[in-house]
Each structure stands twice: as C-alpha cells, then as structure tokens.
Design an enzyme around this catalytic site. Structure first.
Site, PDB file in Angstrom:
ATOM      1  N   GLY A  26       0.783  -1.233   0.000  1.00  0.00           N
ATOM      2  CA  GLY A  26       0.000   0.000   0.000  1.00  0.00           C
ATOM      3  C   GLY A  26       0.814   1.281   0.000  1.00  0.00           C
ATOM      4  O   GLY A  26       0.272   2.362   0.243  1.00  0.00           O
ATOM      5  N   LYS A  28       9.577   8.566  -7.268  1.00  0.00           N
ATOM      6  CA  LYS A  28       9.803   7.111  -7.188  1.00  0.00           C
ATOM      7  C   LYS A  28      11.185   6.900  -7.799  1.00  0.00           C
ATOM      8  O   LYS A  28      11.324   6.681  -9.012  1.00  0.00           O
ATOM      9  CB  LYS A  28       8.714   6.387  -7.991  1.00  0.00           C
ATOM     10  N   ASP A  54       3.437   2.678 -10.570  1.00  0.00           N
ATOM     11  CA  ASP A  54       3.538   3.515  -9.368  1.00  0.00           C
ATOM     12  C   ASP A  54       3.927   4.942  -9.745  1.00  0.00           C
ATOM     13  O   ASP A  54       3.342   5.920  -9.277  1.00  0.00           O
ATOM     14  CB  ASP A  54       4.635   3.000  -8.424  1.00  0.00           C
ATOM     15  N   GLU A 110       8.581   7.530  -2.628  1.00  0.00           N
ATOM     16  CA  GLU A 110       8.196   6.134  -2.403  1.00  0.00           C
ATOM     17  C   GLU A 110       9.371   5.220  -2.691  1.00  0.00           C
ATOM     18  O   GLU A 110       9.957   5.267  -3.777  1.00  0.00           O
ATOM     19  CB  GLU A 110       7.010   5.730  -3.306  1.00  0.00           C
ATOM     20  N   GLY A 160       9.668  -1.957  -2.901  1.00  0.00           N
ATOM     21  CA  GLY A 160       9.713  -3.115  -2.014  1.00  0.00           C
ATOM     22  C   GLY A 160       9.796  -2.658  -0.563  1.00  0.00           C
ATOM     23  O   GLY A 160       9.163  -1.685  -0.172  1.00  0.00           O
ATOM     24  N   PRO A 172      -9.004   0.847   5.870  1.00  0.00           N
ATOM     25  CA  PRO A 172      -9.812  -0.362   5.708  1.00  0.00           C
ATOM     26  C   PRO A 172      -9.579  -0.976   4.333  1.00  0.00           C
ATOM     27  O   PRO A 172      -9.044  -0.310   3.434  1.00  0.00           O
ATOM     28  CB  PRO A 172     -11.245   0.157   5.836  1.00  0.00           C
TER      29      PRO A 172
HETATM   30  N1  LIG Z   1      -6.660  -1.044   1.810  1.00  0.00           N
HETATM   31  C1  LIG Z   1      -6.711  -1.538   0.581  1.00  0.00           C
HETATM   32  N2  LIG Z   1      -7.895  -1.932   0.042  1.00  0.00           N
HETATM   33  C2  LIG Z   1      -7.959  -2.433  -1.197  1.00  0.00           C
HETATM   34  N3  LIG Z   1      -6.906  -2.565  -2.023  1.00  0.00           N
HETATM   35  C3  LIG Z   1      -5.711  -2.186  -1.544  1.00  0.00           C
HETATM   36  C4  LIG Z   1      -5.549  -1.655  -0.238  1.00  0.00           C
HETATM   37  N4  LIG Z   1      -4.234  -1.359  -0.063  1.00  0.00           N
HETATM   38  C5  LIG Z   1      -3.611  -1.684  -1.202  1.00  0.00           C
HETATM   39  N5  LIG Z   1      -4.492  -2.179  -2.101  1.00  0.00           N
HETATM   40  C6  LIG Z   1      -4.181  -2.646  -3.449  1.00  0.00           C
HETATM   41  O1  LIG Z   1      -3.079  -3.549  -3.330  1.00  0.00           O
HETATM   42  C7  LIG Z   1      -2.176  -3.356  -4.403  1.00  0.00           C
HETATM   43  C8  LIG Z   1      -0.811  -2.993  -3.839  1.00  0.00           C
HETATM   44  O2  LIG Z   1      -0.885  -1.676  -3.298  1.00  0.00           O
HETATM   45  P1  LIG Z   1       0.244  -0.623  -3.630  1.00  0.00           P
HETATM   46  O3  LIG Z   1       0.547  -0.646  -5.099  1.00  0.00           O
HETATM   47  O4  LIG Z   1      -0.136   0.687  -3.037  1.00  0.00           O
HETATM   48  O5  LIG Z   1       1.473  -1.306  -2.829  1.00  0.00           O
HETATM   49  P2  LIG Z   1       3.008  -0.894  -2.826  1.00  0.00           P
HETATM   50  O6  LIG Z   1       3.522  -1.142  -1.465  1.00  0.00           O
HETATM   51  O7  LIG Z   1       3.140   0.472  -3.372  1.00  0.00           O
HETATM   52  O8  LIG Z   1       3.642  -1.965  -3.848  1.00  0.00           O
HETATM   53  P3  LIG Z   1       5.083  -1.892  -4.586  1.00  0.00           P
HETATM   54  O9  LIG Z   1       6.046  -2.608  -3.700  1.00  0.00           O
HETATM   55  O10 LIG Z   1       4.822  -2.621  -5.874  1.00  0.00           O
HETATM   56  O11 LIG Z   1       5.438  -0.461  -4.791  1.00  0.00           O
HETATM   57  C9  LIG Z   1      -2.777  -2.292  -5.305  1.00  0.00           C
HETATM   58  O12 LIG Z   1      -3.524  -2.907  -6.320  1.00  0.00           O
HETATM   59  C10 LIG Z   1      -3.688  -1.525  -4.352  1.00  0.00           C
HETATM   60  O13 LIG Z   1      -4.750  -0.873  -5.008  1.00  0.00           O
HETATM   61 MG   LIG Z   2       4.203   1.069  -4.994  1.00  0.00          MG
END
Ligand SMILES: Nc1ncnc2c1ncn2[C@@H]1O[C@H](COP(=O)(O)OP(=O)(O)OP(=O)(O)O)[C@@H](O)[C@H]1O
Ligand SMILES: [Mg+2]
Length: 224
Positions: free
Chosen positions: A14, A37, A54, A115, A118, A204
């Site tokens: 997230g 990023k 991203d 950001e 990983g 949530p």
């Molecule tokens: N609370 C949530 N409810 C629903 N979907 C979520 C939630 N949090 C994250 N997601 C979904 O999970 C996926 C991963 O989220 P996100 O891309 O923000 O993670 P990240 O940590 O940035 O990943 P990365 O390591 O690839 O940068 C996305 O598709 C996002 O929309």
């Molecule tokens: Mg990401």
C-alpha cells in the site's frame, strides 16, 4: 516539512496508495507537492520509454512535474529486485544521481513524497540499498504496514533498522490488505504496544483510492 520517505513492510503493502493520498491531502492545504519514485522495477514501454504504474500514479497527482523521468529516473523492465534488474540491464544504480533528482524536485516544491521500492532494505547496487538512499536524503520515514501474517516481525525489524540508521520515524499506517485478516485488531494492538511512534492512520480494505484518502485525512496533520 520538505519531504517524507514512504517505506513498507514488504512489496505490495500500500505504499503507492498512501503516497498518492498523502500528496493529495497536502495539496488540499495549499502546498505544492510532488511524488518521487527514484527506482522502479516492473515497467512497460510507453512512447519508447520504460514506465512503471507507481510512478505514473505519482505523476498523475504531481501536475507541476512535466516529465516522467523527473518522477522516476531509474525505470527497470522486469518486476524483480532492482539491483538484479539493473545488473541485467548493464546499469549501476548510483545514489548521488537519485539524491540530485530529489533535490531538483525539492527546489521547486514545498514537499516531496518519496516512495521506496519493495521493503526498507532492498538492495540498489552491490553495496547500497533503499535504506542508504533514505539516509542520503535525510528524510523522516513513514512506514506502511500491510496487515497479514508475519507483519509484526517485518514491522519491528523495519522500525529497528530505521532507528539504527538515525532517521526519524514519523509514524506508521495499518493497511488492511483484505477484509478477512485473522485477529487484525490484535495485530494492530501488538504493534501499537511495540512501536514507539504514532499509528497515523488505519486504512480499511476497500476501493482505492477513496478509502485511503478518507482514512488519511485528519490524522497526518499530527506530524506533517
Ligand atoms: N486497503 C486496501 N484496500 C484495497 N486494495 C488495496 C488496499 N491497499 C492496497 N491495495 C491494493 O493492493 C495493491 C498494492 O498496493 P500498492 O501498489 O499501493 O502497494 P506498494 O507497497 O506500493 O507496492 P510496490 O512494492 O509494488 O510499490 C494495489 O492494487 C492496491 O490498489
Ligand atoms: Mg508502490
């Protein structure tokens, strides 16, 4: 605050969701804010240039930044560990150039939301990792905890390492990665008891980005 470094307990927890929501929240207070990023892995070719989801999301909420590469200077094609992707592409990721990319954005904005890629200790080259970049940028850190089995261990190790590097942990966000996490409240309570930094928001499981923005609003003002 000039900038914030968003890290997470893992990939896919997230960070991008929180970064874009935070940028929009700060913009709603009248600040000129951009996302950054520095390194992405997992790109598709767009107009002859590798681009990553991203970074595109950060670019979309950073209207004052004209060029993709200002938001994401290192865009690697395969969705694998960045130092391996870079080595396969014949590149060496160089921290000073990433710091300088941040500096260019910081010079033109009130705040830059960075950001990672990983988790906290992802390597970037043979000797340095994302944690070294956060140190080189000297930014306060916001930790996104993806609630799932194992997240307590990942969170505590990450917090310990952030502190060991001498950086300020602004706080953490508890993100519900599904709507059926067993004992999610007990997990959150366990982290509240063990992390000496505030829980800034609880997201949530729901339809991003709306849930992120709703949950972040009114809470991050405590530290930002
Ligand atoms: N609370 C949530 N409810 C629903 N979907 C979520 C939630 N949090 C994250 N997601 C979904 O999970 C996926 C991963 O989220 P996100 O891309 O923000 O993670 P990240 O940590 O940035 O990943 P990365 O390591 O690839 O940068 C996305 O598709 C996002 O929309
Ligand atoms: Mg990401």
């Amino acid at each position: 605050m000039k900038g914030v470094f968003i890290t997470g307990t893992d990939t896919g927890v997230g960070k991008t969701l929180v970064a874009t929501a935070l940028i929009r929240q700060l913009q709603s207070t009248g600040q000129n804010v951009a996302g950054y990023k520095p390194v992405s892995a997992g790109c598709e070719r767009v107009n002859g240039q590798f681009q990553n989801d991203d970074a595109q999301a950060l670019l979309k909420v950073s209207p004052s930044v004209p060029n993709y590469e200002q938001i994401n200077p290192i865009a690697l094609e395969p969705a694998i560990a960045p130092h391996i992707a870079a080595s396969e592409a014949g590149l060496t990721i160089n921290l000073p150039s990433l710091v300088s990319g941040y500096g260019n954005l910081a010079a033109e904005h009130d705040c830059v939301v960075v950001e990672g890629a990983g988790g906290w200790r992802v390597p970037l080259n043979d000797h340095e990792g994302m944690d070294d970049l956060a140190v080189a940028l000297d930014l306060p850190v916001l930790l996104v905890v993806g609630l799932r089995l194992g997240c307590i261990n990942h969170s505590l190790l990450t917090v310990e390492s952030i502190r060991a590097r001498g950086l300020n942990l602004l706080g953490w966000v508890a993100n519900h990665l599904s709507d059926s996490i067993p004992r999610s409240q007990e997990n959150i309570d366990s982290l509240i008891a063990r992390i000496d930094a505030p829980l800034l928001a609880e997201l949530p499981y729901g339809d991003p980005p709306d849930i992120a923005e709703m949950a972040l609003r009114f809470q991050l003002h405590r530290v930002l």
